[in-house]
Structure formats: C-alpha cells, structure tokens
Scaffold this active site. Sequence first.
Site: not given
Length: 443
Positions: A300, A311, A325
Amino acid sequence: MRKLPILFCGVALGVVATVAITQAPMLMGGAHAAVTDTYKQLNLFGDVFERVRSDYVEQPDDSKLVEAAINGMLTSLDPHSSYMDAKSFQDMQVQTKGEFGGLGIEVTMEDNNLKVVSPIDDSPASKAGILAGDVITALDGDPVQGMTLQQAVDKMRGAVNTPITLKILRGGKGDAMDVKVVRDIIRVKSVRSKKLGNDIGYIRITQFTEQTFDGLKKSLDQLNKDIGQDKIKGYVIDLRNNPGGLLDQAIQVSDAFLERGEIVSTRGRSPDDVQRYTARSGDLTGGKPVIVLVNGGSASASEIVAGALQDHKRATILGTRSFGKGSVQTIIPLQGNGALRLTTARYYTPSGRSIQAKGIEPEIVVQENVPADLKGKDQTSGEAGLKGHLANPGDDKSEEGGSSAYVPADEKDDTQLQQAIDLLHGSQKSAFFPPDPKAGVPN
C-alpha cells in the site's frame, strides 16, 4: 468531515445520473428495467430479513443482522472493503494517530482464515515470534472459520496485560502451534533511525500514521547532526514489512526526496475521476543517494513511496517483490457513528503503471538467507493471493505472487541491508545507481 485516506468520490452518482438522462429514449426502458430489478432484489432481502426475524430458532438481534448483511455485501467486493461499527471506527482513528491497544499485528482475511500481513516492530506479537504469512486458525480455542475480519480483530483486542492464545499454522505445513501473546498498549513509533558506521543514515518506517512525515524530518535532521551533512554517503530507507497506512503521509514522504514531478495519481470508476499529486521543490536529503528496501510484506502506502522514487530514478529499490496492493480505501462516516471502508480508486505510479496484484519489482533482487526451520514459511502470497482481489487493469493482465517477508533480527545477518551498505560505499555497481535527483520519469 475528515478524509482519513484523503480521498472521496462523492460525484460518482451525479455522473451516472447525467449519463442516464442524456441517453436516447430507446435506452430509457432498459434503464428502468434495471432499476426495477434492483428493487425486486431489495424486496427479496426484506422478505428474508423478516423471515429470519419471525422464524429463526432463537430471537436474533436486528442490528447484528443488518450489520452482517452490510458486511457480506462489502466483503464480496474486494478484500479491503468493510463496514466498521462505532467501536471499530473509533479504534481505527486511534490507530492512525499511532497509539492503540492490542497485539500489534496487521491481519487480513483469506479463504476464511486470518492471515498475518506483518507484525509491528517491538509489539507483543513481534516479541512472541509471530511472522508475516502466518495463518491464525483459532483465538483462545475459538476457530477463526466463520468469523468476519472485524470479529477476529475485536477478539484479539482487550484489556492491557491480559493474555490470548493464538493457534498458528506456519507456511501451510505441519501442525498448528499455540502462541501466547499478552496484550499491551501499542505505541507505534512509525519512524526509527540510526547511523550505520560513520557515513550512512538508516531510516526504518514501520507504517504510515499521522506522525510519519514529521518523524522522517526529525530523523533526517538528527542524522545530519550526528554524521554531518557533508560526510553522509547516502540513506537506506527500510520499508520492509510496512503494511501501509495514510495516503497523504506516503505522498509527503515521497516528496521529501523529490524536487519535482508527479508522485502518484488515483483513478476512480469515472474516467474524469482522476487526482494527481505532485512534488514541491526541496529535497530534504540534498540529493544524496537513496536505497529503498522492500519485501513481500511491503504494501500500500509503502509501495507508493517505492514506486514514486523508482519511476523518478531517485532511488534504487532493493530486496524482493512487494505485496501488490494498488487500491485506495476511503473512510466514510455513517449514521450511528460507524463508517464505511470502501475501495474507491486504484493508484498509479508516476509512469502510469498500476502495481495492483503485481507489486514493485526491485532493480536489485536480493534474497535473505532464511533459516532452515522457516524455509517455505516466510513467503507471502501477496495481493494476487487474496480471494476476490481487484484485477490489474494493465494490458497483459498478468499477476505475480508474493515473496519472502523474512528479515533477520541481527543486522549482521541481514543480506539485503548489507548489500545496500556496500552499494552506498561504492563497492558494488548498479545501472540505476547513483540516482539523479533531477531526472524525470522515463517515457
């Protein structure tokens, strides 16, 4: 009304109504039929409810019948949607503040079994030897089969210094064992830090509570003071076995290491229901190299941080695949002081990928040396292993299982941590390291 995970989707019904009104008249008959069918189903529920009230062998509690029906509806959606009564809602609010009573254990319901996502550091559960991936089959002799998740959680909570015996099945093999745990006040210090040697800052984030960003900032300030900003070679951010928490805190923690760019976006059912969260100028580390540790218990909010820094090539992700998740739950207060925990959106990393039922794949995969008696028992199935989980919305629809959630107690035996230290000292090379804090997201 406070937005606990900071996300509400209150416009959805308005959008649906607008679409229905603007359809051609020939479609209105179909829409009317659908509404009629819905009311027929509600009448069916009313018939069953009345029959149970009048004919069940014992006098049922009406409020419990209604709550059970609501829970059944929500749990049929996905593993993370549920109804919280007044007590459960209050407990959840206390927990997000970082202090609550109980065992110190994050659990989920899987195939009618209570499964441990991860124990909280230094909690009674952790000290008793409870591990991520353990299945709790009974609580004080009462089988978990047939209990809802909330009923099981309520049974584990209780007065401080009172014991409870958990029957644990580890790795799905062998005989279940009894583990006695004494309840205590769980004061979650969500951020801990220390210096490794004389030149590396280590920061462990156990979960994302209201105190997490402030704790991170204090830790960075203290490490700069203890080591000296010019002498710090880099930071290790340990998110292993971090089950997640508040979305706004994950955004702020990510922002602490980024100068600019998107951190995360959330997307609801409507194509227009998109929210984007971007970084503000100011990297609190001054651009120092960062390594983020993850494993099968990282879920999460911790995956939001790892995905954002990955990224942007702001950090090297090291360890094993995370839990996967990739959904956001909104806490919506209801009448009677209860609340609805409802999955309202998926979240996407800055490059536009969903990690739902996939997880974050580290650039550097490092397996821990698991003791012989725990081999095969340290694996988590991840989100992809949860019954009724949301599918990944990507084109290939592929899903990944979990990974090891084992972390050695002694840092000398911690292979992942030791490799992170070696990378920061430059004794190992990586194509992703050192990062460029001003790099953008790749196309």
